[in-house]
Design an enzyme around this catalytic site. Structure first.
Site, PDB file in Angstrom:
ATOM      1  N   CYS A 102      -2.014  -2.194   7.584  1.00 35.89           N
ATOM      2  CA  CYS A 102      -1.473  -3.230   6.900  1.00 35.89           C
ATOM      3  C   CYS A 102      -0.693  -3.860   6.701  1.00 35.89           C
ATOM      4  O   CYS A 102      -0.424  -5.254   6.169  1.00 35.89           O
ATOM      5  CB  CYS A 102      -2.078  -2.720   5.361  1.00 35.89           C
ATOM      6  SG  CYS A 102      -3.588  -2.261   5.107  1.00 35.89           S
TER       7      CYS A 102
ATOM      8  N   ALA B  63       3.031   0.399   4.047  1.00 34.15           N
ATOM      9  CA  ALA B  63       2.381   1.209   5.074  1.00 34.15           C
ATOM     10  C   ALA B  63       0.927   0.691   5.172  1.00 34.15           C
ATOM     11  O   ALA B  63       0.305  -0.161   4.458  1.00 34.15           O
ATOM     12  CB  ALA B  63       2.109   2.524   4.523  1.00 34.15           C
ATOM     13  N   THR B  64       0.289   0.705   6.559  1.00 33.57           N
ATOM     14  CA  THR B  64       0.905   1.311   7.658  1.00 33.57           C
ATOM     15  C   THR B  64       1.401   0.124   8.591  1.00 33.57           C
ATOM     16  O   THR B  64       0.941  -0.687   8.526  1.00 33.57           O
ATOM     17  CB  THR B  64      -0.222   2.437   8.154  1.00 33.57           C
ATOM     18  OG1 THR B  64      -1.360   1.584   8.748  1.00 33.57           O
ATOM     19  CG2 THR B  64      -0.706   3.468   7.566  1.00 33.57           C
TER      20      THR B  64
ATOM     21  N   ASP C 156       0.999  -1.266  -0.115  1.00 30.00           N
ATOM     22  CA  ASP C 156      -0.119   0.061   0.103  1.00 30.00           C
ATOM     23  C   ASP C 156       0.866   1.227   0.041  1.00 30.00           C
ATOM     24  O   ASP C 156       0.429   2.379   0.751  1.00 30.00           O
ATOM     25  CB  ASP C 156      -0.966  -0.027   1.310  1.00 30.00           C
ATOM     26  CG  ASP C 156      -1.880  -1.054   1.354  1.00 30.00           C
ATOM     27  OD1 ASP C 156      -2.038  -1.756   0.159  1.00 30.00           O
ATOM     28  OD2 ASP C 156      -2.675  -1.516   2.058  1.00 30.00           O
TER      29      ASP C 156
ATOM     30  N   LYS D 249      -6.692  -5.151  -3.043  1.00 35.11           N
ATOM     31  CA  LYS D 249      -7.223  -5.877  -1.855  1.00 35.11           C
ATOM     32  C   LYS D 249      -8.260  -4.791  -1.234  1.00 35.11           C
ATOM     33  O   LYS D 249      -8.300  -3.526  -1.390  1.00 35.11           O
ATOM     34  CB  LYS D 249      -5.929  -6.136  -0.828  1.00 35.11           C
ATOM     35  CG  LYS D 249      -5.184  -4.857  -0.172  1.00 35.11           C
ATOM     36  CD  LYS D 249      -4.262  -5.579   0.734  1.00 35.11           C
ATOM     37  CE  LYS D 249      -3.278  -4.460   1.440  1.00 35.11           C
ATOM     38  NZ  LYS D 249      -3.953  -3.695   2.410  1.00 35.11           N
TER      39      LYS D 249
END
Length: 224
Positions: free
Chosen positions: A151, A146-147, A30, A118
Protein backbone atom coordinates in the site's frame (compact mmCIF):
# COMPACT_ATOMS: atom_id res chain seq x y z
CA UNK A 1 21.68 -2.95 -4.82
CA UNK A 2 25.03 -3.63 -6.51
CA UNK A 3 27.15 -1.15 -8.41
CA UNK A 4 26.17 -2.57 -11.80
CA UNK A 5 22.48 -2.04 -11.04
CA UNK A 6 23.15 1.50 -9.86
CA UNK A 7 25.03 2.22 -13.09
CA UNK A 8 22.20 0.86 -15.26
CA UNK A 9 19.61 3.02 -13.51
CA UNK A 10 21.83 6.09 -13.56
CA UNK A 11 22.50 5.72 -17.29
CA UNK A 12 18.76 5.43 -17.90
CA UNK A 13 18.21 8.74 -16.11
CA UNK A 14 16.53 7.46 -12.97
CA UNK A 15 17.12 8.49 -9.38
CA UNK A 16 17.15 12.26 -9.75
CA UNK A 17 15.97 14.25 -6.71
CA UNK A 18 12.41 15.53 -6.51
CA UNK A 19 11.67 19.15 -5.75
CA UNK A 20 10.53 20.14 -2.26
CA UNK A 21 7.53 22.42 -2.05
CA UNK A 22 6.41 24.79 0.69
CA UNK A 23 3.08 23.19 1.58
CA UNK A 24 3.84 19.62 2.67
CA UNK A 25 1.40 17.09 4.10
CA UNK A 26 1.99 13.72 5.76
CA UNK A 27 0.14 10.59 4.68
CA UNK A 28 0.21 7.69 7.15
CA UNK A 29 -0.74 4.55 5.21
CA UNK A 30 -2.38 1.68 7.11
CA UNK A 31 -0.57 1.85 10.42
CA UNK A 32 -3.56 0.00 11.87
CA UNK A 33 -3.29 -2.83 14.36
CA UNK A 34 -3.96 -5.36 11.62
CA UNK A 35 -0.51 -4.47 10.28
CA UNK A 36 1.41 -3.24 13.33
CA UNK A 37 0.41 -5.93 15.85
CA UNK A 38 2.20 -9.26 15.27
CA UNK A 39 -0.54 -11.22 17.05
CA UNK A 40 -2.57 -10.98 13.83
CA UNK A 41 -1.64 -13.06 10.75
CA UNK A 42 -1.59 -9.90 8.61
CA UNK A 43 0.58 -8.05 11.11
CA UNK A 44 4.22 -7.87 12.14
CA UNK A 45 6.29 -5.97 14.66
CA UNK A 46 6.58 -2.45 13.27
CA UNK A 47 7.45 -0.77 16.55
CA UNK A 48 10.54 1.05 15.29
CA UNK A 49 8.73 2.44 12.24
CA UNK A 50 5.64 3.44 14.23
CA UNK A 51 7.74 5.30 16.79
CA UNK A 52 9.72 7.00 14.03
CA UNK A 53 6.43 8.11 12.50
CA UNK A 54 5.36 9.41 15.90
CA UNK A 55 8.38 11.71 15.82
CA UNK A 56 7.58 12.76 12.24
CA UNK A 57 4.00 13.61 13.20
CA UNK A 58 5.23 15.84 16.00
CA UNK A 59 7.32 17.79 13.51
CA UNK A 60 4.46 17.97 11.02
CA UNK A 61 1.99 19.30 13.56
CA UNK A 62 4.50 21.83 14.84
CA UNK A 63 4.86 23.06 11.25
CA UNK A 64 1.09 23.21 10.72
CA UNK A 65 1.28 20.55 8.01
CA UNK A 66 -1.87 18.50 7.39
CA UNK A 67 -1.81 14.87 8.49
CA UNK A 68 -3.94 12.25 6.78
CA UNK A 69 -4.36 8.56 7.53
CA UNK A 70 -5.69 5.51 5.77
CA UNK A 71 -6.95 2.22 7.10
CA UNK A 72 -8.35 -0.80 5.27
CA UNK A 73 -11.71 -2.38 6.13
CA UNK A 74 -14.11 -4.62 4.20
CA UNK A 75 -17.80 -5.18 4.71
CA UNK A 76 -19.50 -8.45 3.89
CA UNK A 77 -20.27 -7.62 0.29
CA UNK A 78 -16.76 -6.42 -0.40
CA UNK A 79 -15.25 -9.54 1.15
CA UNK A 80 -17.30 -11.66 -1.24
CA UNK A 81 -16.77 -9.58 -4.37
CA UNK A 82 -13.31 -8.03 -4.48
CA UNK A 83 -10.72 -9.93 -6.56
CA UNK A 84 -7.89 -8.68 -4.31
CA UNK A 85 -9.34 -10.70 -1.44
CA UNK A 86 -9.30 -13.82 -3.59
CA UNK A 87 -5.59 -13.26 -4.14
CA UNK A 88 -4.89 -12.18 -0.55
CA UNK A 89 -7.71 -13.68 1.56
CA UNK A 90 -5.97 -12.86 4.83
CA UNK A 91 -6.94 -9.23 4.32
CA UNK A 92 -10.60 -10.16 4.70
CA UNK A 93 -10.03 -10.15 8.47
CA UNK A 94 -9.81 -6.35 8.29
CA UNK A 95 -13.42 -5.55 9.09
CA UNK A 96 -15.09 -2.27 10.07
CA UNK A 97 -15.35 -1.76 13.82
CA UNK A 98 -12.65 -4.28 14.70
CA UNK A 99 -9.33 -3.56 16.33
CA UNK A 100 -7.52 -4.65 13.18
CA UNK A 101 -8.90 -1.62 11.34
CA UNK A 102 -8.08 0.86 14.13
CA UNK A 103 -5.10 3.19 13.75
CA UNK A 104 -2.31 2.21 16.14
CA UNK A 105 -2.69 4.38 19.24
CA UNK A 106 1.00 5.27 19.19
CA UNK A 107 0.31 7.34 16.06
CA UNK A 108 -3.33 8.09 16.81
CA UNK A 109 -5.00 10.79 14.73
CA UNK A 110 -5.61 14.19 16.23
CA UNK A 111 -9.05 15.77 16.05
CA UNK A 112 -8.09 17.89 13.05
CA UNK A 113 -6.63 14.97 11.07
CA UNK A 114 -8.35 13.11 8.26
CA UNK A 115 -8.86 9.32 8.35
CA UNK A 116 -9.85 7.61 5.11
CA UNK A 117 -11.10 4.02 4.83
CA UNK A 118 -9.94 2.27 1.68
CA UNK A 119 -10.46 -1.11 0.05
CA UNK A 120 -7.60 -1.01 -2.45
CA UNK A 121 -3.85 -0.76 -2.15
CA UNK A 122 -3.47 2.92 -3.05
CA UNK A 123 -4.61 5.61 -0.64
CA UNK A 124 -6.04 7.41 -3.67
CA UNK A 125 -8.14 4.58 -5.11
CA UNK A 126 -11.82 4.97 -4.22
CA UNK A 127 -11.16 7.71 -1.66
CA UNK A 128 -11.44 11.53 -1.74
CA UNK A 129 -7.72 11.93 -0.97
CA UNK A 130 -6.83 13.73 -4.22
CA UNK A 131 -9.57 16.29 -3.70
CA UNK A 132 -8.63 16.85 -0.07
CA UNK A 133 -4.98 17.45 -0.95
CA UNK A 134 -6.00 19.85 -3.71
CA UNK A 135 -8.29 21.71 -1.33
CA UNK A 136 -5.42 22.06 1.15
CA UNK A 137 -3.16 23.28 -1.67
CA UNK A 138 -0.57 20.69 -0.73
CA UNK A 139 2.48 20.65 -2.99
CA UNK A 140 4.59 17.88 -1.43
CA UNK A 141 3.52 14.57 0.09
CA UNK A 142 5.47 12.75 2.80
CA UNK A 143 4.40 9.09 2.85
CA UNK A 144 4.85 6.70 5.78
CA UNK A 145 3.23 3.44 6.84
CA UNK A 146 2.76 -0.15 5.75
CA UNK A 147 3.52 -2.08 3.79
CA UNK A 148 6.46 -0.79 1.79
CA UNK A 149 5.91 -3.27 -1.03
CA UNK A 150 2.13 -2.94 -1.04
CA UNK A 151 0.00 0.00 0.00
CA UNK A 152 2.89 2.42 0.55
CA UNK A 153 4.29 1.78 -2.91
CA UNK A 154 0.86 1.96 -4.56
CA UNK A 155 0.13 5.26 -2.80
CA UNK A 156 3.50 6.72 -3.78
CA UNK A 157 3.03 5.80 -7.44
CA UNK A 158 -0.45 7.32 -7.52
CA UNK A 159 0.75 10.45 -5.70
CA UNK A 160 3.33 11.07 -8.42
CA UNK A 161 0.72 10.48 -11.09
CA UNK A 162 -1.50 13.08 -9.42
CA UNK A 163 1.38 15.55 -9.62
CA UNK A 164 2.85 15.44 -6.10
CA UNK A 165 6.56 15.29 -5.36
CA UNK A 166 6.93 12.53 -2.75
CA UNK A 167 9.31 12.00 0.15
CA UNK A 168 9.51 8.61 1.89
CA UNK A 169 11.36 8.66 5.23
CA UNK A 170 12.98 5.22 5.24
CA UNK A 171 12.68 4.85 9.01
CA UNK A 172 8.90 5.36 8.80
CA UNK A 173 7.87 2.58 6.40
CA UNK A 174 7.63 -1.10 7.23
CA UNK A 175 7.01 -4.48 5.63
CA UNK A 176 6.61 -8.09 6.69
CA UNK A 177 9.88 -9.19 5.12
CA UNK A 178 13.16 -7.40 4.52
CA UNK A 179 13.65 -8.48 0.89
CA UNK A 180 10.48 -6.87 -0.51
CA UNK A 181 11.03 -3.88 1.78
CA UNK A 182 14.51 -3.12 0.45
CA UNK A 183 13.65 -3.85 -3.17
CA UNK A 184 10.72 -1.48 -3.11
CA UNK A 185 12.63 1.27 -1.33
CA UNK A 186 15.21 1.05 -4.10
CA UNK A 187 12.61 1.09 -6.87
CA UNK A 188 10.61 3.96 -5.37
CA UNK A 189 13.76 6.02 -4.94
CA UNK A 190 14.84 5.44 -8.51
CA UNK A 191 11.47 6.11 -10.16
CA UNK A 192 8.87 7.81 -7.99
CA UNK A 193 10.11 9.46 -4.78
CA UNK A 194 13.06 10.50 -2.70
CA UNK A 195 13.66 7.84 -0.08
CA UNK A 196 15.45 9.84 2.58
CA UNK A 197 16.42 9.83 6.23
CA UNK A 198 13.93 10.91 8.88
CA UNK A 199 16.26 13.60 10.25
CA UNK A 200 16.25 15.38 6.90
CA UNK A 201 12.46 15.31 6.68
CA UNK A 202 12.13 16.65 10.22
CA UNK A 203 14.54 19.47 9.33
CA UNK A 204 12.52 20.18 6.18
CA UNK A 205 9.30 20.45 8.18
CA UNK A 206 11.04 22.58 10.77
CA UNK A 207 11.98 25.15 8.14
CA UNK A 208 8.39 26.39 7.91
CA UNK A 209 6.43 28.64 10.26
CA UNK A 210 3.37 27.09 11.88
CA UNK A 211 0.95 28.60 9.37
CA UNK A 212 2.80 27.48 6.23
CA UNK A 213 0.58 24.54 5.37
CA UNK A 214 -2.72 26.11 6.43
CA UNK A 215 -5.14 26.09 3.49
CA UNK A 216 -6.03 29.77 3.89
CA UNK A 217 -2.45 30.96 3.73
CA UNK A 218 -1.78 33.29 0.80
CA UNK A 219 0.98 31.71 -1.35
CA UNK A 220 2.61 35.14 -1.63
CA UNK A 221 3.18 35.00 2.11
CA UNK A 222 4.90 31.62 2.06
CA UNK A 223 8.69 31.82 2.14
CA UNK A 224 10.52 30.37 -0.89
Amino acid sequence: MDAATDEIYDRAGFGRPVRRGVRPAVLVVDFSYGFTDPQYPTGSDMTDQVLATQRLLGAARSAGAPVLYTTIAYDGGQRAALPWLHKAPGLAALRPGTRLAEIDDRVRPAEADTVLVKTGASAFFGTPLAGILAGLRVDTLIVTGATTSGCVRASVVDAVQYGYPVLVPRECVADRAQGPHEANLFDMHEKYADVVGLDGVVDYLGSFPNATAHPTTDPAEVPA
